[in-house]
Design a protein around this motif. Structure first.
Motif, short mmCIF file in Angstrom:
data_model
loop_
_atom_site.label_atom_id
_atom_site.label_comp_id
_atom_site.label_asym_id
_atom_site.label_seq_id
_atom_site.Cartn_x
_atom_site.Cartn_y
_atom_site.Cartn_z
N VAL A 1 0.86 -1.18 0.00
CA VAL A 1 0.00 0.00 0.00
C VAL A 1 0.90 1.24 0.00
O VAL A 1 2.09 1.14 0.32
N ALA A 2 0.34 2.37 -0.36
CA ALA A 2 1.10 3.63 -0.34
C ALA A 2 0.65 4.44 0.87
O ALA A 2 -0.55 4.71 1.04
N ILE A 3 1.60 4.80 1.73
CA ILE A 3 1.29 5.46 3.00
C ILE A 3 1.57 6.97 2.90
O ILE A 3 2.66 7.38 2.49
N TYR A 4 0.59 7.76 3.31
CA TYR A 4 0.72 9.22 3.32
C TYR A 4 0.25 9.76 4.67
O TYR A 4 -0.71 9.25 5.24
N GLY A 5 0.93 10.78 5.17
CA GLY A 5 0.51 11.39 6.42
C GLY A 5 1.01 12.81 6.52
O GLY A 5 1.92 13.23 5.79
N GLN A 6 0.40 13.57 7.40
CA GLN A 6 0.88 14.92 7.70
C GLN A 6 0.73 15.16 9.19
O GLN A 6 -0.23 14.70 9.82
N GLU A 7 1.70 15.86 9.76
CA GLU A 7 1.73 16.09 11.21
C GLU A 7 2.26 17.50 11.48
O GLU A 7 3.25 17.93 10.89
N ARG A 8 1.57 18.21 12.36
CA ARG A 8 1.92 19.62 12.62
C ARG A 8 3.16 19.76 13.50
O ARG A 8 3.90 20.73 13.39
N ASN A 9 3.38 18.79 14.40
CA ASN A 9 4.52 18.85 15.32
C ASN A 9 5.74 18.20 14.66
O ASN A 9 5.71 17.02 14.30
N GLY A 10 6.81 18.97 14.50
CA GLY A 10 7.99 18.49 13.79
C GLY A 10 8.66 17.30 14.45
O GLY A 10 9.09 16.36 13.78
N GLN A 11 8.76 17.32 15.79
CA GLN A 11 9.40 16.21 16.50
C GLN A 11 8.58 14.93 16.34
O GLN A 11 9.13 13.85 16.14
N THR A 12 7.26 15.07 16.41
CA THR A 12 6.40 13.90 16.26
C THR A 12 6.48 13.34 14.85
O THR A 12 6.48 12.12 14.65
N GLN A 13 6.58 14.22 13.85
CA GLN A 13 6.71 13.76 12.46
C GLN A 13 8.01 12.98 12.28
O GLN A 13 8.06 12.00 11.55
N SER A 14 9.07 13.41 12.97
CA SER A 14 10.35 12.69 12.91
C SER A 14 10.20 11.30 13.51
O SER A 14 10.70 10.30 12.97
N LEU A 15 9.53 11.22 14.67
CA LEU A 15 9.29 9.92 15.31
C LEU A 15 8.49 9.01 14.39
O LEU A 15 8.74 7.80 14.31
N ALA A 16 7.51 9.59 13.69
CA ALA A 16 6.67 8.80 12.78
C ALA A 16 7.51 8.22 11.64
O ALA A 16 7.33 7.05 11.25
N THR A 17 8.44 9.02 11.12
CA THR A 17 9.29 8.55 10.03
C THR A 17 10.15 7.36 10.49
O THR A 17 10.25 6.34 9.81
N MET A 18 10.75 7.49 11.68
CA MET A 18 11.54 6.39 12.23
C MET A 18 10.66 5.17 12.49
O MET A 18 11.07 4.02 12.22
N ASN A 19 9.46 5.40 12.98
CA ASN A 19 8.51 4.32 13.27
C ASN A 19 8.22 3.51 12.00
O ASN A 19 8.18 2.27 12.02
#
Length: 509
Positions: free
Chosen positions: A228-246
């Motif tokens: 599947v192709a995964i897309y997301g957006q997050e307002r908090n920069g630190q949380t977006q970084s954690l999501a990428t590592m996740n």
């Protein structure tokens, strides 16, 4: 070190590493340091093991070894490896050394890790304290992680590390209480949303408020080959970084996660229009205040700004502009405008969206008249960290062939497990909800299929008790039995009084 490492082994190291910071800085901040170190350790151990394998395979031929390493998921220079950082743990400049290693890791893997570490500073005096205290914490952090091997041959399935990462995010949400966990989606609630939208192979899956990415991973896991192709957006920069590592720790290398305000600045576009997705899931912040401030050109006077539908270039608010203090329907409209034909979406919302009037009532009426709402599911209270607010799930579909709406009330006792600090959905609770949704049937005191005429009669009010009657009648009281009980109690009381009188005489009182 143990020959095999289990998830509980990794969890124990992570929690011990967290103890290094606990009491010194807030858990909503120190989680970033612990989880980033887990990521570095994982990359380093995997790279090191593959280097050993290639060295043996190619009999030390450096050119062939380097060619093989260049095809690895991540490129790693020695000075960016965990082992190098561990060797430098007593260096008084250790914070700066870690920062340089992270920068080097980004530069070497710019396509995958660009900007991932931009929001974390291992040399920050304002966050980690003065040099001596800071260095002490960082040394302990490195020593804790050095006690465990995360080599693929030792860990086995990659999901073990990903699940530990997930476990820690959930623990931190719990540990941080409302501040850290208000919008974190507990794992079983994520599982429920994932099963409700039923993703298919090759779907585009989107979460406009993706947080740490856990919900997206749950949806991807519904598709056996994760194609599947995964897309997301997050307002908090630190949380977006954690999501990428996740994502990387769960074997998802091509997720497109953007950093920014989804409402004022949606970043997933095609031909200057909102990108369309087959499946959308979300747990947006409940009733977000000042949700529209990103549309204001002059931010000097918040109180004077009034949101207007014409300010949105993507025309998402033509059905109505939500109140400035409650952004729930702003997210719902954004998702509906991003939903592909034949697509489905499920989002967690506060119950107020079901019955509040004014502009929200107007938007709700429009959504119902366009036949986009498929189901309303009431959840038990106390499922979310730090808040007892009961929530609901609204399921929407494009191109619906039916003209009724399913209501499910899964909030009553017996439909969840009670916990000391937090209630939980069990596997059987999820199955019951999903099966009821799939069969789309009325079940006494649990679900009801309401016709559009009934909903219109209720002025488009979707409050669940209007449709699902969960009232339990009390058994009628048997007055004869009550009378007999009273007589028996009176007789016992007389008997006790006589005995008391005899005791008092014996005592001469």
């Amino acid at each position: 070190m143990k020959e095999t490492v289990t998830q509980s082994d990794i969890n124990a190291v992570l929690w011990r590493a967290a103890d290094t910071f606990r009491g010194k800085i807030d858990s909503s901040i120190y989680k970033d340091y612990v989880l980033t170190m887990l990521f570095i350790k994982y990359i380093s151990d995997a790279y090191k093991e593959h280097l050993t394998e290639y060295t043996e395979k190619y009999n030390g031929d450096e050119r062939r070894i380097q060619r093989a390493l260049s095809r690895e998921r991540f490129v790693l220079e020695e000075s960016a490896s965990f082992d190098y950082l561990y060797d430098q743990r007593h260096n008084p400049e250790i914070g700066e050394i870690i920062n340089k290693a992270l920068a080097k890791l980004e530069d070497e893997n710019t396509g995958k890790l660009r900007g991932v570490f931009r929001n974390i500073d291992f040399n920050s005096e304002s966050v980690l304290g003065k040099t001596k205290d800071r260095n002490s914490m960082l040394r302990s952090l490195l020593e804790d992680f050095n006690t465990i091997s995360l080599k693929p041959s030792v860990v086995g399935s990659e999901d073990v590390i990903g699940d530990s990462y997930q476990y820690m995010i959930e623990r931190f949400a719990s540990d941080a209480g409302k501040k850290g966990g208000e919008f974190f989606t507990p794992s079983m609630v994520s599982e429920l949303l994932a099963r409700l939208v039923q993703p298919q192979e090759n779907d585009r899956i989107y979460d406009p408020t993706c947080g740490s990415g856990s919900l997206l991973i749950r949806v991807a896991n519904q598709v056996p080959n994760k194609k599947v192709a995964i897309y997301g957006q997050e307002r908090n920069g630190q949380t977006q970084s954690l999501a990428t590592m996740n994502m990387y720790l769960h074997g998802i290398d091509d997720a497109k996660l953007e950093w920014g305000d989804t409402l004022a600045n949606p970043l997933h576009l095609e031909n200057d229009k909102l990108m369309k997705f087959q499946r959308i899931v979300a747990n947006p912040p409940f009733s977000l205040d000042k949700w529209a401030m990103g549309f204001a050109e002059d931010t000097s006077d918040d109180k004077k700004f009034k949101m207007d539908a014409s300010l949105d270039p993507y025309r998402r608010f033509e059905w109505g502009v939500p109140p400035s203090s409650k952004g729930d329907y702003a997210f719902v409209q954004h998702m509906l405008y991003s939903l592909a034909e034949d697509g489905s979406m499920a989002t967690i919302l506060p119950h107020g969206v079901l019955f509040r009037g004014a502009s929200e009532g107007k938007i709700r009426k429009q959504i119902l008249e366009m036949n986009l709402l498929d189901a309303v599911i009431g959840l038990p209270e106390g499922l979310f960290f730090g808040t007892g607010i009961p929530a609901c799930i609204m399921v929407f579909k494009k191109n619906r062939t039916r003209d009724d709406v399913l209501f499910i009330d899964a909030s009553s006792e017996g439909n969840y497990e009670k916990g000391k600090n937090q209630n939980k959905l069990r596997e059987e609770d999820i199955q019951k909800i999903v099966e009821t949704y799939e069969t789309y049937e009325t079940i006494d005191k649990y679900s009801y299929v309401a016709s559009m005429d009934e909903i219109k009669e209720n002025d488009f009010n979707l409050n669940i008790p209007r449709y699902v009657d969960t009232f339990e009648e009390e058994e009628p009281v048997d007055m004869e039995e009550v009378k007999q009980n009273i007589n028996e109690i009176k007789a016992e009381l007389q008997d006790v009084e006589k005995k008391m009188e005899a005791y008092l005489i014996d005592l001469g009182l």
